[in-house]
Design a protein around this motif. Structure first.
Motif, PDB file in Angstrom:
ATOM      1  N   UNK A 242     -17.108  55.287 -25.961  1.00 59.58           N
ATOM      2  CA  UNK A 242     -15.885  55.426 -25.171  1.00 59.58           C
ATOM      3  C   UNK A 242     -16.174  55.318 -23.674  1.00 59.58           C
ATOM      4  N   UNK A 243     -17.189  56.001 -23.218  1.00 63.82           N
ATOM      5  CA  UNK A 243     -17.512  55.971 -21.795  1.00 63.82           C
ATOM      6  C   UNK A 243     -18.216  54.679 -21.387  1.00 63.82           C
ATOM      7  N   UNK A 244     -19.049  54.147 -22.256  1.00 63.59           N
ATOM      8  CA  UNK A 244     -19.723  52.898 -21.928  1.00 63.59           C
ATOM      9  C   UNK A 244     -18.789  51.710 -21.900  1.00 63.59           C
ATOM     10  N   UNK A 245     -17.779  51.699 -22.797  1.00 62.39           N
ATOM     11  CA  UNK A 245     -16.858  50.565 -22.871  1.00 62.39           C
ATOM     12  C   UNK A 245     -15.842  50.573 -21.736  1.00 62.39           C
ATOM     13  N   UNK A 280      -7.696  60.085 -24.897  1.00 66.42           N
ATOM     14  CA  UNK A 280      -7.215  59.730 -23.560  1.00 66.42           C
ATOM     15  C   UNK A 280      -7.783  60.676 -22.507  1.00 66.42           C
ATOM     16  N   UNK A 281      -7.855  61.969 -22.838  1.00 60.17           N
ATOM     17  CA  UNK A 281      -8.370  62.947 -21.887  1.00 60.17           C
ATOM     18  C   UNK A 281      -9.855  62.786 -21.627  1.00 60.17           C
ATOM     19  N   UNK A 282     -10.621  62.493 -22.674  1.00 60.00           N
ATOM     20  CA  UNK A 282     -12.059  62.336 -22.514  1.00 60.00           C
ATOM     21  C   UNK A 282     -12.395  61.064 -21.745  1.00 60.00           C
ATOM     22  N   UNK A 283     -11.602  60.033 -21.941  1.00 59.67           N
ATOM     23  CA  UNK A 283     -11.851  58.767 -21.245  1.00 59.67           C
ATOM     24  C   UNK A 283     -11.469  58.842 -19.773  1.00 59.67           C
ATOM     25  N   UNK A 284     -10.457  59.636 -19.446  1.00 61.31           N
ATOM     26  CA  UNK A 284      -9.811  59.590 -18.128  1.00 61.31           C
ATOM     27  C   UNK A 284     -10.753  59.728 -16.933  1.00 61.31           C
ATOM     28  N   UNK A 285     -11.727  60.639 -16.940  1.00 59.84           N
ATOM     29  CA  UNK A 285     -12.586  60.741 -15.753  1.00 59.84           C
ATOM     30  C   UNK A 285     -13.400  59.474 -15.475  1.00 59.84           C
ATOM     31  N   UNK A 291      -3.871  55.292 -25.915  1.00 59.89           N
ATOM     32  CA  UNK A 291      -3.796  54.832 -27.309  1.00 59.89           C
ATOM     33  C   UNK A 291      -2.543  53.977 -27.415  1.00 59.89           C
ATOM     34  N   UNK A 292      -2.740  52.652 -27.391  1.00 60.04           N
ATOM     35  CA  UNK A 292      -1.623  51.721 -27.324  1.00 60.04           C
ATOM     36  C   UNK A 292      -1.115  51.295 -28.695  1.00 60.04           C
TER      37      UNK A 292
END
Length: 337
Positions: A242-245, A280-285, A291-292
């Motif tokens: 998630x963070x790398x992408x 969504x919360x974990x990705x946000x920073x 989630x579309x």
């Protein structure tokens, strides 16, 4: 390439790699090895993939095959000793053996000796490159839109959804490609890095490396997700991807009716809305995303119940949803592209 696929006692439900190769690979599958279902056809079990006879072992396979693919990857990625005779037979015939296990066949003394003696190759696709590094946080610099599949659990259809979306997008005229992060995707696409085998510090960096390698050559990249952010064993892999992408959009994959974590049944599946907030919360920073769309595996449901399940899933997500195998991907792609 003419291949046989080993899936003893697991086909089709627990043979994700076998099904992936049958559905999306360019291989000519001569036979599937499953001692429990020998004498039947693949079509007797799954009707939307390449058909092939199911046989009891390599002794019943045409000698002209080029490779044996290990089509199952048990929890922990170990090698089942009951497979050894089939691998030995394949190597004695000069065949390659391709595996996506954490147990590397190339480090097995017997297999290595037989491969050298008979001219076969041992291909461990779950072996990552030696020169991985930490992420630089620069994935968002690529030209392509990055779409990542994420899951409520492992084995919910992330790889299948990724493949279906990328192929449908390409057929619709978009320049789209797959970024494979697991053994099955790597076997199908012919490249990639097995993320669940990387050093944890390098997981996000490995994903970043793949996306930056191809991200300026395509308009859309569909990144194959792994595990689940709530999984007691695999959440670290999920977070690293998630963070790398640094994805622009997410597709949440779920299996209809699943109530507990696969293999860890004492852990309940949280409400779908919880996953939306978590991802969504974990990705946000690192990267604002949403989630579309949602992909729902309804293979265990009859048609009418499947339609209702997809509608309920869409409502819970507050986003378009579909079973990409049964219902196609048009509605999903409209939300994503």
């Amino acid at each position: 390439m003419r291949v046989a696929i080993l899936a003893h006692e697991k086909f089709p439900g627990d043979a994700k790699t076998a099904l992936g190769v049958l559905r999306y690979g360019d291989h000519d599958v001569v036979a599937v090895l499953d001692r429990d279902s020998a004498g039947t056809q693949v079509d007797d079990h799954v009707d939307d993939v390449q058909d092939a006879p199911i046989v009891s072992g390599m002794s019943a396979v045409d000698a002209s095959i080029d490779a044996l693919i290990i089509g199952v990857a048990p929890i922990g990625g170990g090698f089942d000793e009951s497979w050894r005779a089939d691998v030995v037979t394949a190597l004695e015939r000069g065949c390659d053996v391709i595996a996506g296990l954490h147990y590397f066949l190339s480090e097995d003394e017997e297999f290595a000796r037989l491969a050298e003696e008979h001219g076969g190759e041992l291909r461990d696709v779950r072996k990552p490159p030696d020169d991985l590094t930490v992420s630089q946080g620069r994935t968002d610099e690529v030209d392509a839109e990055v779409i990542l599949t994420v899951g409520t659990d492992c084995n919910t259809g992330k790889m299948t959804t990724t493949m279906e979306l990328a192929r449908a997008a390409a057929e619709a005229g978009h320049d789209a490609a797959v970024v494979p992060t697991g053994q099955t995707g790597i076997m199908i696409e012919g490249w990639g890095i097995p993320i669940d085998r990387t050093i944890s510090d390098f997981t996000a960096g490995a994903v970043e490396r793949m996306i930056r390698e191809v991200g300026d050559d395509h308009d859309y990249l569909f990144v194959e997700g792994q595990g689940s952010i709530v999984h007691p064993a695999y959440s670290a892999v999920t977070c690293g991807i998630l963070h790398g992408a640094m994805p622009d959009k997410l597709v949440l994959c779920h299996e209809a009716g699943r109530e507990a974590i696969h293999g860890y049944e004492s852990f309940d599946i949280p409400p779908i809305e919880t996953y939306v907030d978590l991802y969504e919360g974990l990705a946000a920073p690192v990267r604002e995303t949403d989630v579309a769309a949602g992909a729902l595996n309804t293979s265990e449901y009859p048609e009418t119940a499947a339609v209702d399940a997809v509608a309920d899933y869409s409502e819970a997500l507050d986003a378009p949803a579909a079973d990409p195998i049964r219902q196609g991907t048009d509605e999903l792609l409209e939300a994503l592209l």
